[in-house]
Design an enzyme around this catalytic site. Structure first.
Site: not given
Ligand code: THU
Length: 129
Positions: A44-46, A55, A57, A91
């Site tokens: 994940n890259i915020e 996300c 995935e 998600c």
């Molecule tokens: N996140 C994912 O990478 N994959 C998911 O299926 C659910 C959420 C990440 C997004 C965000 O950076 C962190 O988890 C919290 O929501």
């Protein structure tokens, strides 16, 4: 193909260390294998503008498709910051993206191991046209 499943689970945990997650501190990793047998990973890259977050995935799916892959066989997802027995599932938006490329299986990883699900069991009646 238990060895491949274990490899995907291990890779998902490993790549989660590369996550950019300074806002949630929730590091997620994903590893997928395509029908052609190639493996792609993602984390994940915020973003400071929160909705711009992507996300793990999705990163793995985008990497695979942009390299010319067309069909995902199995995708493993892991969070290295969850409680010891907590496994996270993809998600809803990630499931829809995985559906587009006919993903067949999902592996959910926790500290004790992993569980494999049929994609159709975690996203029945998926939207396609
Ligand atoms: N996140 C994912 O990478 N994959 C998911 O299926 C659910 C959420 C990440 C997004 C965000 O950076 C962190 O988890 C919290 O929501």
């Amino acid at each position: 193909m238990v060895e491949i499943d274990q490899k995907l689970a291990d890779l998902a945990k490993e790549i989660a260390k590369k996550a950019h997650a300074p806002y949630s501190n929730f590091r997620v990793g994903a590893a997928l294998i395509t029908d052609s047998g190639n493996i792609y990973t993602g984390c994940n890259i915020e973003n400071a503008s929160y909705p711009a977050t992507i996300c793990a995935e999705d990163v793995a799916v985008f990497k695979a498709i942009s390299e010319g892959e067309t069909k995902i066989n199995t995708l493993a997802v892991a969070c290295i910051d969850a409680e010891s027995d907590t496994a996270i599932f993809p998600c809803g938006i990630s499931r829809q993206r995985m559906s587009e490329f006919n993903t067949e299986n999902v592996i959910v990883v926790n500290n004790d191991g992993f569980k494999k699900y049929k994609f159709s069991d975690i996203l029945p009646f998926d939207f396609k046209f």
